[in-house]
Design a protein around this motif. Structure first.
Motif, PDB file in Angstrom:
ATOM      1  N   ARG D  91       0.835  -1.210   0.000  1.00 52.08           N
ATOM      2  CA  ARG D  91       0.000   0.000   0.000  1.00 52.08           C
ATOM      3  C   ARG D  91       0.865   1.253   0.000  1.00 52.08           C
ATOM      4  O   ARG D  91       0.698   2.126  -0.858  1.00 52.08           O
ATOM      5  CB  ARG D  91      -0.903  -0.020   1.238  1.00 52.08           C
ATOM      6  N   ALA D  93       4.037   1.716  -0.856  1.00 56.14           N
ATOM      7  CA  ALA D  93       4.759   1.871  -2.121  1.00 56.14           C
ATOM      8  C   ALA D  93       3.797   2.359  -3.192  1.00 56.14           C
ATOM      9  O   ALA D  93       4.074   3.317  -3.923  1.00 56.14           O
ATOM     10  CB  ALA D  93       5.377   0.532  -2.508  1.00 56.14           C
ATOM     11  N   ALA D  94       2.609   1.747  -3.216  1.00 54.46           N
ATOM     12  CA  ALA D  94       1.645   2.110  -4.253  1.00 54.46           C
ATOM     13  C   ALA D  94       1.317   3.593  -4.152  1.00 54.46           C
ATOM     14  O   ALA D  94       1.352   4.323  -5.146  1.00 54.46           O
ATOM     15  CB  ALA D  94       0.387   1.269  -4.088  1.00 54.46           C
ATOM     16  N   LEU D  95       1.053   4.070  -2.920  1.00 54.83           N
ATOM     17  CA  LEU D  95       0.680   5.477  -2.769  1.00 54.83           C
ATOM     18  C   LEU D  95       1.827   6.381  -3.211  1.00 54.83           C
ATOM     19  O   LEU D  95       1.637   7.319  -3.982  1.00 54.83           O
ATOM     20  CB  LEU D  95       0.304   5.741  -1.318  1.00 54.83           C
ATOM     21  N   PHE D  97       4.415   5.829  -5.275  1.00 52.17           N
ATOM     22  CA  PHE D  97       4.647   5.875  -6.727  1.00 52.17           C
ATOM     23  C   PHE D  97       3.410   6.361  -7.465  1.00 52.17           C
ATOM     24  O   PHE D  97       3.517   7.013  -8.504  1.00 52.17           O
ATOM     25  CB  PHE D  97       5.097   4.511  -7.233  1.00 52.17           C
ATOM     26  N   GLY D  98       2.233   6.064  -6.881  1.00 50.77           N
ATOM     27  CA  GLY D  98       1.019   6.608  -7.499  1.00 50.77           C
ATOM     28  C   GLY D  98       1.092   8.121  -7.551  1.00 50.77           C
ATOM     29  O   GLY D  98       0.861   8.742  -8.588  1.00 50.77           O
ATOM     30  N   ALA D  99       1.521   8.736  -6.428  1.00 49.85           N
ATOM     31  CA  ALA D  99       1.616  10.202  -6.379  1.00 49.85           C
ATOM     32  C   ALA D  99       2.588  10.679  -7.439  1.00 49.85           C
ATOM     33  O   ALA D  99       2.293  11.556  -8.256  1.00 49.85           O
ATOM     34  CB  ALA D  99       2.090  10.599  -4.987  1.00 49.85           C
ATOM     35  N   LEU D 100       3.784  10.029  -7.460  1.00 52.43           N
ATOM     36  CA  LEU D 100       4.778  10.438  -8.463  1.00 52.43           C
ATOM     37  C   LEU D 100       4.180  10.339  -9.858  1.00 52.43           C
ATOM     38  O   LEU D 100       4.272  11.252 -10.680  1.00 52.43           O
ATOM     39  CB  LEU D 100       6.008   9.518  -8.361  1.00 52.43           C
ATOM     40  N   TYR D 101       3.506   9.234 -10.096  1.00 53.31           N
ATOM     41  CA  TYR D 101       2.950   9.007 -11.424  1.00 53.31           C
ATOM     42  C   TYR D 101       1.944  10.103 -11.749  1.00 53.31           C
ATOM     43  O   TYR D 101       1.956  10.663 -12.843  1.00 53.31           O
ATOM     44  CB  TYR D 101       2.297   7.637 -11.489  1.00 53.31           C
ATOM     45  N   LEU D 102       1.124  10.443 -10.762  1.00 49.14           N
ATOM     46  CA  LEU D 102       0.131  11.492 -10.992  1.00 49.14           C
ATOM     47  C   LEU D 102       0.833  12.784 -11.393  1.00 49.14           C
ATOM     48  O   LEU D 102       0.472  13.433 -12.372  1.00 49.14           O
ATOM     49  CB  LEU D 102      -0.693  11.714  -9.720  1.00 49.14           C
ATOM     50  N   ILE D 104       3.713  13.146 -12.823  1.00 49.48           N
ATOM     51  CA  ILE D 104       4.188  13.023 -14.216  1.00 49.48           C
ATOM     52  C   ILE D 104       3.013  13.226 -15.171  1.00 49.48           C
ATOM     53  O   ILE D 104       3.055  14.048 -16.112  1.00 49.48           O
ATOM     54  CB  ILE D 104       4.808  11.647 -14.428  1.00 49.48           C
ATOM     55  N   LEU D 105       1.929  12.524 -14.874  1.00 51.26           N
ATOM     56  CA  LEU D 105       0.784  12.549 -15.800  1.00 51.26           C
ATOM     57  C   LEU D 105       0.259  13.973 -15.938  1.00 51.26           C
ATOM     58  O   LEU D 105       0.020  14.462 -17.045  1.00 51.26           O
ATOM     59  CB  LEU D 105      -0.309  11.630 -15.237  1.00 51.26           C
ATOM     60  N   LEU D 106       0.136  14.643 -14.810  1.00 51.15           N
ATOM     61  CA  LEU D 106      -0.397  16.019 -14.866  1.00 51.15           C
ATOM     62  C   LEU D 106       0.513  16.903 -15.700  1.00 51.15           C
ATOM     63  O   LEU D 106       0.082  17.549 -16.656  1.00 51.15           O
ATOM     64  CB  LEU D 106      -0.518  16.568 -13.442  1.00 51.15           C
ATOM     65  N   SER D 107       1.798  16.849 -15.359  1.00 49.70           N
ATOM     66  CA  SER D 107       2.696  17.731 -16.108  1.00 49.70           C
ATOM     67  C   SER D 107       2.600  17.434 -17.592  1.00 49.70           C
ATOM     68  O   SER D 107       2.607  18.346 -18.429  1.00 49.70           O
ATOM     69  CB  SER D 107       4.129  17.540 -15.613  1.00 49.70           C
TER      70      SER D 107
END
Lengths: 491, 624, 100, 169, 508
Positions: D91, D93-95, D97-102, D104-107
């Motif tokens: 959980r 780790a998921a949160l 990297f999920g945040a990081l991914y978000l 990236i996605l937003l930018s």
């Protein structure tokens, strides 16, 4: 009311032939007495053979609003895919019969998946590519789970499916982003626009996500995690088929997207792909070292081979592209061959999956052992096998391309040395006299419970693949010339 | 086929016959074959001598080069196997084949009861062949071939009774110690070749004069190092005493009369080179003198009769090197010849003692043998007198000449050590040989119920002949007889009148050396009357332990080397070098295991891996 | 007038939420629904960009995504049912025979 | 005035998404999914994609969610996940990297954002989309058909009763 | 046939293997043995024909055959022989029949596989010596590994698996970098010659910049050095030798190690002359270390085969020293020494094989006084031992003499240290001989130690003959190689101005 556009069906004739065969299989299967299933195999093979003919004959050109292109890449990719599919068909029936899995749908799914691979080779539009990808994948999910009663097979299915869907989510988002930047999903247009937005974050992210989607199918580290579990769980013939056809589709697509379409932007992605290639080669080979299951071993080996292939894609020179295509052809043959050996074997009524199960094979069936050893040598990339020519081609192109390429090539050859260990271990087990330790529980009094299932079809597959590997290793000139010329067309 | 070639072919043939079919011949035959072969060589040598004499008057120096065949070549190097027939090689050939022949004959009797006569005589013939090759060689490399071959033969013959570990070990020791010398010899050879571009002896002799002093000296010293190995000089003398483990005739032939003199011969052969290297000459003379004294003292306290003779041999060889160092090569060769006679005689006598006493050779268990073995005793006596240098026996003339030359050396170079030690050694020599005779032949037998019987004619005959030669051989170099041998040799080894050589008071020197000899005999006789042996206390044990040289070598060289070998083979090779290799393999396997553990089987975790991969990848991509 | 960025942010958030669902939830059914959520966020992105470029392609893309999503659901659910039959569970973590 | 529609719809969508992921019971997730779908359909309307909005409602809400509900009933999978979590650190780790991914996605996504021009006549109607599908996108359209066929076959393969000892390895 | 003489030579064994594989059933063991032996003898006959056809007066490559193999990559099937490879080819052709005959009795199981492996190995070895195309060379070079690894791994001693894997991976790991270097040379050739080719003679026409030469030569040298093996890359050798069956050890020591030294001699001067010259002190240093280290370590071994293995390290050190001397004597000596080591060490392994077949023990401690039980054997052993200790009159001497002379001309110190090896070789060989053969006969295995049989005599006869023949009359060999050696050494001359020294030409 706009007029219907011209529909160049001749262009997609090969796909249509295979598709037709698939449908016929389905229909025939409905009212077929469960004795004469051989006809299904015949139909499938006929379809594949026909498609190959048509494909080699079909003219170059693009159609369907530029979404479909038939050029050298398509031609080679589709031919290889069809050949691999044919092998996949050959190795299946005897096994399916042995484990009571005979169902017409098997061949239907296999053929449709092949169509997917073929279309991936021809797609010139990201949406098209996405659909082709799904056409390739969905049947594979089902094939993985084909032995429904076996919980392992189910597990393979669910894992492959779940992760596949997850990955295609990423792929799709990539498509969306690229569409967002360029307003189109056509690859040529894309290239043109991206050339302007070279620095655009969106473009970078989009392309990156494409890599992830395709990398998943190609089993590049770290998107490979599904491969070992799925191969192990799936029925042997299904594993054999998916291990090659998915790779073919994925890599032809990678070639289409990167060297061919985005060749101009190589500076942007070469480094990333290079790193991926290095990691894939290293991890794949290391993990394979520790395997006791033949399927898992081949799975990791396929990961490793993905790494070598990616070196070629990264290098991106015509020479390299040619090498990649050659490699795919060789891999299709030696990969299926390696699986076919195991399919022909059975240990105490189980499928012979543990490497130790092959102890004393040379004593039992020398010829089979020799052929098996031959495939191991080829997978390890030792001369005078096709595997050597394939690897040599890729690394040679890499070295020609400069320092970065040399680094990759060095990593490549060193990891190949590692691979020699686990491949030759298999060969060694087969040839060494079955020692007491090799005997498996429940072995018959005859020493080992190793049984060889002689099936003309499997034998045919073994002979064809073995000879193909030999041909590629000893007299590769004509094949290479053809591929080279094809690669020459890309520019 | 040139006659000279026959010289070599006879013993070669004998070797082949005995070696290949000997085992199938009646046991008496191999000896005859071998003796015949050697005899034939002797005859050939004589005919060569005659031819040589006929060719021209004695004075004019002559050397006939007899080409045999071209051996091999590469680049500038061309090695042609050829024979060089001149006074020196003829003299040596005569000694080798002559003494060799006598000893062959002697062996027939001596080895009559040995189970492997054919092997013995095959080796013996091979040795004669090798020795003749050595002395006849016209090319330095061919000489080296003979040089090594005699080494092998001595290895084979010392270890002839290889069932006895001592013998086997002794043989090995001989070969290896010789090899050490040979290594140096090879280097000298390389140096000569690089400097002169040839290995042909005649050419080397011709070119030696032009050599830079440094090169000449280095080469000479390297070659001399080789000689110390072969001729058992300090510091490579240790193998010779052990060599006595071989059959006694072998000791007589190889380790007294012929092979060990190869070093002396080689220096004579390359006389001009040494002339060009005065510094080296000094070393030669000094080493010779030291060895002579060192060995003689040890001979004082040995109990094994043959070992006494062995050390005496070393000592006498020392004299010869003194002569060489004093630029009196001819004299050195003269002593070589006489020594060959009397030392062979002494050994054969010792052999006959062993034969009679069932291989007992420890003098403490002998005694009073003069009566039962009177001929043997007589022979030994003559040999002893010759060795002691009592006029008119052979040894007197040669040794006296050497001392003279040593004195001259002193006057020219101021280095009187060789003369002093030489004179002292003369005294010691007389003492130990007298002691040996006294303990062996006089007094009361140590073992009363031993019934020794005199040896067979086949053994006594050669002894008799040698006795004659030992008695009268001196005439070859006696001034009264006009020094025939010396004049003969001077055709090859000219007299070198060193600058500022004042002529020594010859008469005085003679008196001194005779005094040394006689007094030595007297002391020896008195000291050992009634076979009592004086221990000389600490000094005695010191001598008995051979100045502890062997012990030191063992502790300082042999053991450390072996230990080093074990250390390298174990900790270093297996531990480190191989360890690294295996470590690499193991670490890869471990890594494989690690990677494998990442594959947990949980789909969710695979998905996480995928996400992480994506983040990293996109991160890299977009940050670039 | 709502700018396209608003829609894009929403789509990104939804996508991430779906991804997290896949990573965190153990119930296979919920995991699949999370996948559907991800696909939907993609659709939103497509439609947004279609509006922005005023090109119909984006909407067509959505159509295809819908089809694929439907098929995936069929396959996925069938698999889940199969597994449930043999293992009596819908917990994705219990499907871990294959590993290493 | 679109904000009036957008804000509540977006809120609903996000809330539904979170609910979907967070719900203890699959049934609740299914409902949450339904909410999200409808919310998105509204968005599509705002974005001038009437036809897509319709499809969204019909296919997704109408078919897929229903399918989910069927299965949920069939397996009585109403039971919440067991307390045992085999992957404790997942959980976190998921949160992360999920945040990081978000991020990236937003930018990435925002970099592509652009202004909306007024849409042309009948943009996004069934006709427009249909035309595209049957002309430009004919090949993919046919391919979609193939995929659907595969879906059917898959259902048959995986759904039918298994024969005795079939595939036992 | 004459047109394709070398191809016939190379592929005759392989062809024989294929025929045997297809025609003779596994059960007919003696038939297989004979067929294998005859094939190798036929190969020997062809090799003799090659010797006849060879023109000793020319240093150029002869009997050349070139066929375009893979035009797209510029790979060609190019084989030719020159004075250097000729001798090694001869050695190969001579030793295989002997090895096969030598394993007549000792190989009892899986005879067919064994024979096929041996014949395959012969083809690979011959191919390696004769190919002048870098890729072709590499193909044969790697192809050698497979049958050899199987020989060790399937018919070897108790620890065979470890030994086989170690041999394979160690040597392979070193060779793969050579492959990369080959590609790099190829790329450079494409640049400088404007032609994509792997043809050695063609590539030798260019002179790479010193820096590039250094790196590429390093890669080649690593591959060769491991094969030789140059200290400290030798540790695969003792294990491989010890575990391999007699025939395997013979081939391994006599031929496979030569692949490495041959590589240095062939590729160093032709492709990387400047790098070779620059590296020669380093090579010489390692060679000397190897000579002394191998000698001293041999002395400490308790296993006969290990002892011989380390002696090989020492002897090959001499060969490397000769190569490092970079002059005629050095090269000629190394060449002769390669042959000698092949003959002598091959014979030594056969000697150990004779004992092992009888007692199944390689432990020196298990023996003693064998000479009294096996006089004929003792004679053979002595001869072989003396030739290995480089006694004048035997083959060993000529080689070591020339090598040391060559080294001396380069630097007296090299020779001064090198002769240490001469002493050491005598030391450990005589030591081992004494332990095994001398002293009182030990009770262990006594009954089984019967003297050598006629067949075994037949195996040794040719070797002993060679020992003396080469020792007494090496000219035939030296004359054949002289011209080629000169031509090779010419390449080392620094090019005056821009003119590149003439590459060896190629002719039919």
């Amino acid at each position: 009311m706009t007029a219907l556009p011209d529909l160049p069906y001749r262009l997609i004739a090969p796909e249509l032939v295979v598709l037709a065969a698939a449908v016929v299989v389905l229909l025939v299967d409905l009212w077929l007495d469960p004795g004469a299933r051989g006809s299904l195999v015949a139909i499938s093979l006929a379809g594949l053979a026909g498609a190959t003919m048509v494909g080699l004959g079909a003219p170059d050109g693009t159609g369907f609003a530029e979404m479909y292109v038939r050029d050298g890449l398509t031609r080679v990719g589709q031919t290889v895919a069809l050949a691999a599919a044919a092998m996949g068909v050959l190795v299946a029936p005897e096994y399916l019969r042995r484990f009571r899995l005979e169902r017409g749908e098997y061949y239907f799914l296999l053929l449709v998946s092949t169509v997917g691979a073929m279309l991936m080779a021809a797609s010139r539009d990201l949406l098209m590519l996405f659909l082709a990808l799904e056409t390739l994948s969905v049947p594979l999910y089902v094939l993985a789970a084909f032995a429904r009663a076996s919980s392992r097979s189910q597990e393979a299915g669910i894992k492959y499916f779940l992760l596949g869907a997850f990955a295609s989510g990423f792929f799709l988002y990539g498509v969306a982003l690229l569409y967002g930047v360029t307003g189109t999903t056509r690859l040529p247009g894309l290239a043109a626009v991206l050339a302007e937005h070279a620095s655009s974050l969106t473009a970078a992210a989009g392309v990156g996500l494409l890599v992830i989607g395709l990398g998943f199918k190609a089993a590049l580290v770290p998107f490979h995690t599904w491969a070992p579990d799925v191969y192990e769980g799936a029925p042997f013939p299904a594993a054999a088929f998916m291990s090659v056809v998915a790779k073919i589709g994925a890599f032809v697509a990678l070639v289409r997207v990167f060297p061919v379409t985005l060749g101009a932007l190589a500076g942007q992605w070469a480094v990333i792909l290079g790193v991926l290639a290095a990691i894939t080669m290293i991890v794949g080979n290391l993990a394979a070292l520790a395997q006791t299951s033949y399927k898992r071993l081949l799975a990791y080996s396929s990961v490793a081979h993905a790494g070598y292939l990616l070196v070629g894609v990264t290098t991106a020179t015509p020479q390299a592209v040619a090498a990649v295509l050659t490699y795919l052809a060789v891999y299709a043959m030696m990969g299926t061959g390696a699986f076919a050996v195991a399919i022909a074997l059975e240990r105490n009524g189980r499928e012979a999956d543990r490497v130790d199960d092959y102890a004393g094979l040379y004593a039992r069936a020398p010829l089979l052992a020799v052929v098996a050893g031959w495939f191991m040598l080829s997978l390890a990339g030792l001369p005078p096998t096709g595997g050597f020519i394939a690897k040599a081609g890729v690394f040679m192109a890499a070295v020609d391309a400069g320092p970065a390429g040399v680094t990759l090539a060095i990593i490549g050859v060193l990891t190949s040395v590692i691979s020699v260990y686990y491949y030759l271990r298999v060969a060694y087990v087969m040839f060494a006299a079955p020692a007491a330790g090799d005997a498996v529980a429940g072995d018959t009094a005859g020493g080992t419970g190793l049984r060889v299932h002689v099936s003309p079809l499997v034998n045919a597959a073994l002979v064809i693949t073995a000879l193909a590997v030999l041909q590629m290793g000893v007299l590769p000139a004509r094949v290479l010339a053809f591929v080279q010329q094809v690669a020459g067309l890309l520019k | 086929m040139p006659t000279a070639a026959l010289l070599l072919l006879w013993p070669l043939a004998g070797w082949l016959v005995n070696g290949l079919v000997g085992r199938f011949l009646p046991r008496w035959l191999p000896g005859v074959v071998a003796s015949a072969a050697t005899g034939a060589s002797l005859v050939t040598a004589l005919t060569l001598l005659v031819a040589h004499q006929r060719a021209a008057p004695v004075e004019g120096a002559r050397a006939a080069v007899v080409p045999l065949f071209s051996w091999f070549g590469a680049g500038g190097l061309a090695v042609d196997a050829s024979l060089l027939v001149d006074a020196l090689s003829l003299t040596m050939a005569l000694v080798v084949s002559g003494v060799g022949f006598l000893i062959h004959v002697y062996s027939i009797g001596y080895m009559a009861h040995d189970p492997h006569p054919s092997r013995y005589f095959a080796y013996l013939n091979l040795f004669v062949f090798a020795m003749l090759l050595l002395v006849g060689a016209g090319n330095l490399l061919v000489l080296f071939v003979g040089w090594e071959l005699v080494g092998v033969c001595s290895y084979l013959l010392i270890g002839f009774w290889f069932e006895r570990p001592v013998a086997a070990a002794a043989g090995r020791k001989a070969f290896i110690v010789n090899r050490i010398g040979d290594a140096a010899f090879l280097l000298g050879l390389f140096l000569l070749f690089t400097a002169l571009g040839t290995l042909d002896i005649t050419a080397i002799r011709a070119g030696a004069a032009q050599l830079p002093a440094g090169i000449a000296t280095t080469a000479a010293l390297l070659l001399f190092a080789g000689a110390t190995g072969k001729s058992a000089q300090l510091p490579l003398h240790v193998w010779l005493p052990d060599a006595m483990e071989g059959p006694t005739p072998v000791s007589a032939l190889i380790h007294a009369a012929t092979m060990v003199t190869a070093g002396v011969f080689m220096i004579a052969r390359l006389n001009e080179l040494f002339v060009a290297a005065p510094a080296a000459l000094g070393v030669v003379a000094t080493v010779g003198a030291l060895t002579a004294f060192y060995a003689a003292t040890i001979a004082l306290r040995q109990h094994d009769l043959k070992r006494v003779l062995a050390y005496s041999t070393i000592s006498q060889l020392g004299y010869m090197f003194v002569a060489m160092g004093a630029l009196a090569s001819a004299v050195g060769i003269f002593h070589l010849v006489t020594h060959a006679f009397f030392k062979a005689l002494l050994f054969l006598a010792a052999g006959s003692v062993m034969h009679a006493m069932h291989d007992v050779i420890d003098m403490r268990r002998l005694g009073g043998l003069a009566r039962p073995l009177r001929w043997t005793a007589a022979g030994f006596g003559i040999g002893a007198l010759a060795l002691a240098g009592v006029p008119p026996f052979a040894g007197f003339f040669s040794k006296d000449l050497i001392l003279e030359e040593a004195f001259v050396l002193g006057t020219t170079t101021g280095n009187y050590l060789p003369y002093g030690l030489g004179l002292l050694t003369a005294f010691v020599t007389a003492v130990y040989i007298t002691r040996a005779a006294a303990l062996t032949f006089f007094g009361r037998p140590a073992d009363p119920d031993a019934h020794p019987h005199e040896a067979s004619p086949t053994m006594l005959g050669p002894m008799a002949l040698l006795a004659v030669l030992s008695a009268g051989g001196g005439l070859l170099g006696a001034r009264v007889a006009g020094e025939p041998l010396l004049r003969f040799l001077h055709t090859v080894l000219p007299v070198h009148e060193a600058a500022g050589a004042s002529h020594p008071p010859a008469a005085l020197l003679i008196v001194l050396s005779v005094l040394a000899a006689v007094s030595g005999i007297a002391v020896g006789a008195l000291a050992h009357r009634g076979r009592r042996d004086l221990g000389l206390g600490r000094l005695g044990t010191f001598l008995e332990q051979r100045w502890y040289v062997d012990a030191v070598y063992d502790a300082v060289i042999v053991r450390p080397c072996h230990a080093m070998g074990r250390w390298l083979a174990g900790p270093v090779d297996l531990g480190v070098i191989d360890g690294v290799v295996n470590a690499v393999g193991r670490s890869l396997a471990v890594a494989g295991g690690r990677v494998r553990q990442l594959q947990t089987g949980y789909a969710r975790q695979y998905a996480l891996a995928l996400l992480i991969g994506t983040v990293v990848l996109l991160g890299l991509w977009m940050l670039r | 007038m709502v700018p396209s960025s608003a829609f894009l942010v929403l789509s990104a958030v939804l996508f991430t939420t779906g991804a997290l669902g896949v990573l965190i939830r153990r119930n296979a059914l919920i995991v699949f629904m999370s996948v559907e959520l991800m696909l939907n966020s993609v659709n939103l992105a497509f439609v947004t960009f279609a509006r922005q470029h005023l090109s119909i392609e984006g909407q067509v893309a959505v159509f295809f995504v819908l089809v694929v999503a439907a098929v995936e659901v069929v396959v996925g659910l069938a698999l889940i049912v199969d597994i449930f039959k043999t293992r009596e569970t819908t917990n994705i973590d219990d499907v871990d025979f294959l590993r290493g | 005035m679109e904000w009036v529609i957008f804000v509540p719809a977006a809120t609903l969508a996000v809330a539904g998404g979170v609910a979907l992921v967070a719900a203890r019971q699959p049934v609740h997730s299914a409902i949450a999914l339904l909410v999200v779908l409808v919310a998105l359909a509204v968005m599509y309307l705002v974005l001038a994609a009437q036809f897509i909005a319709a499809l969204q409602v019909i296919i997704y809400a109408g078919a897929i969610v229903v399918l989910f509900l069927f299965v949920i009933m069939l397996l009585q999978a109403g039971t919440p996940e067991g307390p045992v979590n085999k992957l404790p650190r997942q959980r976190v780790a998921a949160l992360v990297f999920g945040a990081l991914y978000l991020a990236i996605l937003l930018s990435a996504a925002l970099a592509a954002a652009g202004a909306f021009a007024p849409p042309p006549e009948r943009f996004g109607t069934a006709q427009r989309v249909g035309e595209a599908l049957f002309t430009t996108y004919l090949l993919p359209f046919e391919l979609a058909g193939v995929i659907l066929l595969v879906g059917v076959v898959a259902a048959v393969v995986l759904g039918r009763r298994t024969g005795a000892g079939e595939g036992e390895r | 046939m004459d047109g394709r003489l070398l191809s016939v030579l190379i592929f005759l064994p392989a062809a024989g293997a294929v025929l045997i594989g297809l025609l003779i059933p596994r059960s007919r063991e003696s038939g297989i043995r004979w067929a294998g032996l005859l094939t190798s003898l036929a190969t020997l006959a062809v090799a003799v024909k090659v010797f006849r056809a060879f023109d000793a007066t020319s240093g150029s490559f002869q009997l050349a055959e070139r066929v375009v193999w893979v035009p797209t990559l510029g790979v060609g099937y190019t084989v030719a022989v020159d004075g250097i490879s000729l001798l090694l080819v001869g050695l190969t052709a001579v030793l295989f029949p002997i090895a096969l005959l030598g394993s007549w009795a000792s190989i009892a199981e899986r005879v067919k596989a064994f024979t096929l492996a041996m014949l395959g190995l012969e083809t690979a070895v011959l191919g390696t010596f004769l190919s002048l195309d870098l890729i072709l060379f590499y193909v044969f070079w790697e192809a050698v590994l497979i049958p050899m690894a199987f020989l060790i791994g399937l018919w070897g001693g108790p620890n065979r698996r470890y030994a086989a894997i170690k041999f394979f991976l160690y040597t392979m790991a070193a060779s793969v970098l050579m492959l990369i270097a080959i590609f790099a040379v190829h790329a450079a050739g494409a640049g400088q010659l404007g032609e994509r080719t792997f043809d050695l003679v063609r590539l030798a026409e260019m002179r790479l910049p010193a820096g590039a030469q250094a790196w590429l030569f390093a890669a080649f040298a690593l591959a060769f050095a491991v094969k030789v093996p140059v200290w400290p890359l030798h540790t695969w050798l003792p294990d491989a030798h010890t575990e391999a069956p007699t025939a395997g050890s013979v081939i391994l020591a006599a031929l496979l190690l030569k692949l490495g030294t041959y590589g240095f001699m062939r590729f160093g001067p032709m492709l990387f002359p400047d790098a070779l010259v620059a590296a020669s002190p380093l090579i010489a240093g390692l060679a000397i270390v190897g000579i002394l280290y191998g000698g001293i370590v041999s002395w400490a071994q308790s296993d006969l085969k290990r002892l011989i293995a380390f002696s090989s390290v020492s002897h090959l050190g001499f060969v490397m020293l000769g190569i490092a001397a970079l002059n005629t004597q050095g090269f000629q000596g190394s060449l002769i020494q390669m042959i000698n080591h092949g003959v002598s060490t091959g014979a030594l392994f056969l000697i150990v094989g004779v004992l092992y077949d009888r007692t199944h023990s390689r432990e020196i401690a298990d023996y003693g006084g064998v000479a009294t039980l096996m006089p004929r054997f003792a004679a053979l052993f002595t001869i072989v031992l003396l030739s290995s200790a480089a006694l004048p009159g035997t083959n060993g001497f000529v080689g070591e003499f020339l090598i040391l002379l060559g080294a001396f001309k380069q630097s007296p110190w090299w020779a001064a240290l090198g002769v240490g090896g001469v002493i050491l070789s005598a030391t450990y060989l005589l030591w081992a001989y004494q332990q095994v053969m001398h002293g009182p006969a030990v009770a262990k295995h006594q009954d089984r130690l019967v003297d050598v049989t006629g067949t075994e005599m037949l195996v040794f006869a040719p070797l002993v003959a060679l020992i003396f023949a080469i020792g007494l009359h090496p000219a035939p060999l030296l004359d054949r190689s002289a011209a080629a050696v000169e031509a090779t050494l010419q390449r080392l001359a620094r090019p005056t101005a821009t003119v590149v020294p003439p590459a060896q030409t190629m002719r039919r």
